[in-house]
Design an enzyme around this catalytic site. Structure first.
Site, PDB file in Angstrom:
ATOM      1  N   MET A  68      24.693   8.674   1.906  1.00  0.00           N
ATOM      2  CA  MET A  68      24.568   9.977   2.547  1.00  0.00           C
ATOM      3  C   MET A  68      24.917   9.867   4.034  1.00  0.00           C
ATOM      4  SD  MET A  68      24.095  13.097   1.936  1.00  0.00           S
ATOM      5  CE  MET A  68      23.097  13.611   0.552  1.00  0.00           C
ATOM      6  N   GLU A  93       0.813  -1.221   0.000  1.00  0.00           N
ATOM      7  CA  GLU A  93       0.000   0.000   0.000  1.00  0.00           C
ATOM      8  C   GLU A  93       0.846   1.270   0.000  1.00  0.00           C
ATOM      9  OE1 GLU A  93      -0.495  -2.630   1.931  1.00  0.00           O
ATOM     10  OE2 GLU A  93      -2.581  -3.280   1.769  1.00  0.00           O
ATOM     11  N   PHE A 132     -11.329  -7.588  13.753  1.00  0.00           N
ATOM     12  CA  PHE A 132     -10.261  -8.052  12.874  1.00  0.00           C
ATOM     13  C   PHE A 132      -9.917  -6.964  11.851  1.00  0.00           C
ATOM     14  CE2 PHE A 132      -8.928 -10.229   8.900  1.00  0.00           C
ATOM     15  CZ  PHE A 132      -7.697 -10.652   9.345  1.00  0.00           C
ATOM     16  N   GLN A 133      -8.663  -6.692  11.699  1.00  0.00           N
ATOM     17  CA  GLN A 133      -8.133  -5.651  10.799  1.00  0.00           C
ATOM     18  C   GLN A 133      -8.758  -4.281  11.053  1.00  0.00           C
ATOM     19  OE1 GLN A 133      -8.140  -7.187   6.700  1.00  0.00           O
ATOM     20  NE2 GLN A 133      -6.041  -7.883   7.021  1.00  0.00           N
ATOM     21  N   LYS A 177     -17.617  -0.680   6.215  1.00  0.00           N
ATOM     22  CA  LYS A 177     -18.075  -1.703   5.256  1.00  0.00           C
ATOM     23  C   LYS A 177     -19.584  -1.617   5.022  1.00  0.00           C
ATOM     24  CE  LYS A 177     -17.104  -6.471   3.989  1.00  0.00           C
ATOM     25  NZ  LYS A 177     -16.418  -7.709   4.363  1.00  0.00           N
TER      26      LYS A 177
END
Lengths: 551, 87
Positions: free
Chosen positions: A466, A42, A104-105, A154
């Site tokens: 760097m 993502e 969940f999630q 949802k």
């Protein structure tokens, strides 16, 4: 879907999951109208949306599921916030009935992203969607652009409601600049009377598409101009009034002469600490005119004599007729003199080495020559980013895309694929360090699957260069965890069926770059460059801009 | 010298606004001394926040601009109400 199409959305970078499945199911029916690009992580979706936004000039869209999907977007959102890039993120969320139950999630996404978004909103009823989507696009792309997020539970994705395609939503732009025109005569007078005027430009010029107005202003006023890293390519690097880049690794003259200028006109830039160095010593001899679309930037870091709350394009258009035609040849000679010094001490050796390993600088120089400065360069973060910024000779606007504010390693590969989708006609070349590449290299899978002709050059020095440079200069050569025992990038790229080459010798470089540029599809070069190369000039951390070092 | 300030903010009555305002203060590690929120316009759904903090005057000027740019905020202003520790 219809709300998104109404906002002109043609592309979504996303990754499906449980809580966003109803939206994905609807997407299935809109395949001919919206191109969904399946990223591999993502974070890649958010960076790709940023890249898309930079080349297309409108908000990019990133979509993810709830919980881990949403939290993976966070780095990209913070990046877009720092660099004022309009992106719209859409995340799934658990159903309203079980919000706050550690389902969940489930993650409190609004709570997580509030400080790093311009605006965010949780939709819990389907009928809220059209207005929320319209508002999101409006907020992301107006004023000072930035990221927004809509979190859709949802149940709201499943519920039915009567969609009104005619519905109109109007949002007031509350902080729109009002009467900046009254400040123009004073600003013009200051500039007209100045002996050593100096203009600093930033990303604001590109955002307001003021490149043409900038050129007109420069040529009438005769004022020398320097750019921040995100302002690069707003003016062609061969313009006689373009002096170079500002900042910690900017040019010698542009930093040093900041403290010689008597009037500084800063447009669409925010006096970042990498640009100012030690603030108490910054531009001590100058009266400053600061122009920004975000009034909170005015007087935030540097106190301005004349703060002007305005859009860059409107400002430059408005002031043009008040500006006297002038020639600042003597003052510009001071820049040229220091440029010579920089060229002798730094550039010549880096750009045209005769022996030893390939340098990053010569790779960029050869690439710049071959592409005639017209490619879109997407640089990651580190030494290669600074070298690309310093040596690529930009001839076209919107050509340098990089993570400037947040400094997000792993930005370039996904941003480059987004930039290519945003403007398929332009050659998009990602310049990536070996460290940065390994942060998001899975997006090679996206490039492969979508057949995106993104060209990739790894400037591979087997170091986190760097950090190594800082350890060498400021931490007595104590190289603490900066060496990288890298995998075989060619084998990895083979696994993604993307043509690639290893370039180890100077005599191979030109031909390999030719093959990269000629390739119809994606192509990768792993260029082994000098291991311990330092980027100079450098304004050491905490030092004043006139203490800029060239060795 | 740190001053005691009262900040008065009018905003849309939307969830998360207090969080966003508090967040701008948290970023600069500013502690909130007192806080009062109430709806002042039920028709236009406007709320008013009254917040007291201690802060240096130059930072106060920057903070108020950051609060003003919050999308939900319609107006924000401040008033010095005393010196450090004295109301």
């Amino acid at each position: 879907m219809r709300s998104l199409i109404r906002e002109g959305v043609d592309t979504i970078f996303g990754y499906p999951g449980g809580a966003i499945m109803p939206v994905y199911d609807a997407l299935y029916d809109y395949k001919d109208k919206i191109r969904h690009i399946l990223v591999r992580h993502e974070q890649g979706a958010a960076h790709a949306a940023e890249g898309y936004s930079r080349t297309r000039g409108k908000p990019g869209v990133a979509m993810a599921t709830s919980g881990p999907g949403a939290t993976n977007l966070v780095t990209g959102i913070a990046d877009a916030m720092c660099d004022s890039i309009p992106i719209v993120c859409i995340t799934g969320q658990v159903p309203k009935a079980i919000l706050g139950t550690d389902a969940f999630q489930e993650a409190p996404v609004i709570g997580i992203v509030t400080p790093i978004t311009k605006w965010c909103f949780q939709v819990t009823r389907a009928e809220e969607i059209p207005e929320a989507v319209a508002k999101a696009f409006h907020i992301a792309s107006t004023g000072r652009p930035g990221p927004v997020l809509i979190d859709i539970t949802k149940n709201a994705q499943i519920e039915l409601f009567d969609y009104d395609p005619q519905a109109k939503y109007s949002f007031s732009s509350r902080l729109a600049p009002k009467d900046f025109k009254k400040d123009l005569p004073r600003a013009a007078e200051l500039l007209n009377k100045a002996e050593r005027p100096y203009m600093l430009i930033g990303h604001g010029i590109a955002i307001s598409k003021a490149e043409g107005e900038l050129k007109k202003f420069m040529e009438k006023s005769g004022v020398p101009v320097a750019s921040t890293i995100l302002g690069l390519s707003c003016i062609s690097t061969d313009h006689p009034l373009y002096m170079g880049m500002l900042g910690m690794h900017g040019n010698y003259s542009t930093n040093k002469l900041t403290n010689r200028a008597d009037v500084i006109l800063a447009v669409g830039m925010r006096f970042d600490d990498r640009v100012t160095g030690k603030i108490s010593e910054y531009a001590k001899n100058a009266k400053i005119i600061h122009v920004d679309i975000d009034h909170a930037e005015l007087d935030k870091v540097i106190k301005a004599e004349i703060p002007i709350h305005a859009d860059a394009k409107e400002f430059l258009t408005g002031i043009l007729s008040l500006i006297k035609k002038r020639d600042h040849g003597t003052w510009i000679k001071e820049f040229k003199k220091l440029d010579e010094e920089e060229k002798k001490v730094v550039n010549d050796a880096e750009l045209y080495p005769k022996e030893g390993e390939i340098t990053m600088a010569e790779t960029i120089r050869v690439l710049s020559e071959k592409t005639k400065g017209k490619a879109v360069i997407v640089a990651d973060v580190g030494q290669h980013q600074m070298i690309a910024a310093r040596y690529y000779q930009f001839r076209a606007p919107d050509s340098y895309i990089t993570s400037g504010g947040l400094g997000t390693m792993g930005f370039a590969l996904p941003a480059a694929l987004g930039a290519k989708v945003g403007d398929p006609k332009r050659e998009v070349i990602a310049i990536i360090g070996d460290g940065s590449f390994q942060m998001t290299l899975q997006e090679l899978g996206t490039i492969r699957q979508e057949k995106l002709a993104v060209k990739i050059i790894i400037l591979n020095n087997r170091f986190l260069g760097m950090v190594r440079q800082w350890q060498e200069l400021f931490f007595e050569n104590r190289y603490s965890f900066v060496h990288m025992d890298n995998p075989d990038f060619n084998k990895i790229t083979d696994g993604y069926h993307i043509p690639n080459e290893l370039v180890e010798k100077r005599e191979e470089l030109s031909a390999a770059l030719n093959r990269l540029l000629k390739a119809k599809g994606s192509y990768l070069l792993d260029v082994r460059v000098k291991k311990e190369e330092n980027v100079f000039p450098m304004v050491p951390s905490g030092a004043s801009v006139d203490e800029v070092r060239i060795k | 010298m740190r001053m005691r300030y009262e900040i008065r903010i009018t905003s849309e009555n939307a969830p998360g606004t207090l969080y966003r305002i508090a967040g701008t203060m948290l970023r600069k590690k500013i502690n909130i001394e007192s806080l009062h929120v109430q709806e002042i316009d039920p028709v236009r759904h406007l709320s008013q926040f009254t917040i007291e903090i201690f802060l240096e005057p130059d930072l106060m000027e920057k903070l108020i601009k950051q609060i003003q740019r919050i999308v939900e905020v319609t107006e924000a202003k401040y008033l010095a109400i005393g010196e450090n520790g004295k109301a």
